[in-house]
Design an enzyme around this catalytic site. Structure first.
Site, short mmCIF file in Angstrom:
data_model
loop_
_atom_site.label_atom_id
_atom_site.label_comp_id
_atom_site.label_asym_id
_atom_site.label_seq_id
_atom_site.Cartn_x
_atom_site.Cartn_y
_atom_site.Cartn_z
N TRP A 102 -46.15 -4.16 -29.98
CA TRP A 102 -46.84 -5.19 -29.18
C TRP A 102 -45.95 -5.75 -28.09
O TRP A 102 -46.42 -6.01 -26.97
CB TRP A 102 -47.38 -6.28 -30.09
CG TRP A 102 -48.40 -5.74 -31.04
CD1 TRP A 102 -48.29 -5.60 -32.39
CD2 TRP A 102 -49.69 -5.20 -30.70
NE1 TRP A 102 -49.41 -5.00 -32.91
CE2 TRP A 102 -50.29 -4.75 -31.91
CE3 TRP A 102 -50.39 -5.05 -29.50
CZ2 TRP A 102 -51.55 -4.16 -31.94
CZ3 TRP A 102 -51.64 -4.46 -29.54
CH2 TRP A 102 -52.22 -4.03 -30.74
N ASP A 172 -45.35 -14.38 -28.15
CA ASP A 172 -46.60 -13.93 -28.75
C ASP A 172 -46.49 -14.24 -30.24
O ASP A 172 -45.72 -13.60 -30.96
CB ASP A 172 -46.78 -12.43 -28.51
CG ASP A 172 -48.02 -11.86 -29.19
OD1 ASP A 172 -48.73 -12.60 -29.90
OD2 ASP A 172 -48.27 -10.65 -29.03
N LYS A 196 -55.68 -13.79 -37.14
CA LYS A 196 -54.74 -13.63 -38.26
C LYS A 196 -54.74 -14.90 -39.11
O LYS A 196 -55.12 -14.87 -40.27
CB LYS A 196 -53.33 -13.38 -37.74
CG LYS A 196 -53.22 -12.40 -36.58
CD LYS A 196 -53.40 -10.96 -37.00
CE LYS A 196 -53.04 -10.02 -35.86
NZ LYS A 196 -53.09 -8.63 -36.21
#
Length: 362
Positions: A102, A172, A196
């Protein structure tokens, strides 16, 4: 119907209480004869939810007054582009700390906008660890320093965060926000997809220090300019109102549980249970992340051989366990222990792992 043991990496488990609450007023929100999905985003009913979610997130994370809280769309992936478009100005570079897929994707998007620099990377050891903070390279040309706080694919996590008085740190935090106490003041921007720990997919939270807005260029598309959403309080266009409603319920559940400190303690109990099972198996199960970098959210592990892993996953699914297959890019197994995963589910998984080990010990 009996609920399954949900260890999906995202979209992931939601608290049972939150789902029950949403179900109870799905057709008639607060007995007003309409679903919250049917209310105008300009209505006083929705405005109360919107503002309440903002205020409660500020309370739970102890967000200072000089930060804006935004509810945006497009997931963390859109933030990969918005961040350099807003802050990577001429003569500057984006400094990226690469710890997995990511953070690499965030770098790839920034490269399309301006100059970039890799200040640190753990690629050489297949992203099995977080880089030593002493090895991070900075430059006076850095517009910002970007990191991914938790790496869902590789099962690693920053346990502490780098500090440099000259740097604007951006993180992030999609997969570990709300799971532990955060030093908000160390960051100029934090962003997180909700799916999440915050709620269902559809809304992205951005926590932005106000002084970051002073150098945003004026030629940006309206929807990609953070100032648009600050000025309109995340209501420039129709927001994902149901996702924000669900976010507000998850935040209420978090507060009811005792807030971040209580959630962090519960997460530690779940994590210790599973890692102790892995470490106590004498190598039958072995974690893929180095111990000092292990994630408390995503536990990645392997078994002795691909055939045994496939059998493990097959039997686990038959027993009601969902989401234990590792990411397609790395294989293996992964159990995601987000806030809403109850400790009873983790104990059931550990019991299954003990039984499977006993049956197939070689």
């Amino acid at each position: 119907m009996e609920r399954r043991y949900n260890f999906n990496a995202g979209p992931s488990a939601l608290p049972q209480e939150v789902l029950d609450h949403a179900q109870s007023e799905l057709l008639s929100y607060q007995q007003l004869g309409m679903s919250i999905m049917e209310f105008s985003h300009r209505s006083k009913e929705y405005q109360k939810i919107h503002d309440g979610a903002n205020e409660l997130l500020r309370e739970l994370l102890n967000i200072p007054d000089d930060y804006e809280v935004l509810f945006l769309q497009g997931g963390a992936s859109l933030q990969f582009s918005m961040i350099p478009m807003n802050f990577l100005t001429e003569g500057k570079q984006g400094n990226y700390l690469i710890t997995g897929s990511w953070s690499q994707k965030a770098l790839n998007e920034a490269e399309k906008v301006g100059h970039t620099f890799i200040g640190s990377s753990s690629k050489d050891n297949d992203f099995r660890s977080i880089p030593d903070m002493d090895t991070i390279k900075y430059s006076n040309r850095d517009a910002y320093v970007h990191l991914t706080s938790n790496n869902t694919i590789h099962g690693t996590q920053w346990k502490g965060f780098p500090e440099n008085s000259q740097s604007n740190f951006i993180a992030d935090m999609s997969s570990d926000i709300l799971s532990r106490s955060l030093p908000i003041n160390q960051f100029s921007l934090i962003y997180a997809g909700a799916q999440k720990n915050l709620g269902p997919a559809g809304v992205t939270v951005v926590i932005l220090k106000k002084d970051m807005l002073k150098n945003v260029p004026d030629n940006l598309p309206t929807m990609l300019d953070y100032r648009t959403h600050v000025d309109k309080k995340s209501l420039y266009n129709t927001p994902p109102s149901f996702a924000i409603y669900m976010l507000s319920l998850v935040l209420q559940w978090t507060k009811k549980k005792g807030g971040i400190q209580a959630i962090e303690k519960m997460n530690a109990e779940k994590t210790n249970l599973l890692y102790n099972t892995i470490d106590g198996s004498k190598g039958f199960y072995h974690g893929t992340a180095e111990k000092q970098s292990r994630s408390s959210m995503n536990v990645t592990f392997r078994l002795p051989g691909k055939e045994l892993e496939e059998l493990f996953l097959k039997e686990a699914e038959e027993e009601g366990f969902v989401g234990l297959k590792g990411h397609r890019s790395v294989g293996g197994c992964r159990a995601s222990l987000y806030n809403a995963v109850p400790i009873e589910s983790v104990q059931a998984l550990c019991d299954f792992m003990h039984t499977f080990h006993h049956k197939h010990n070689i």
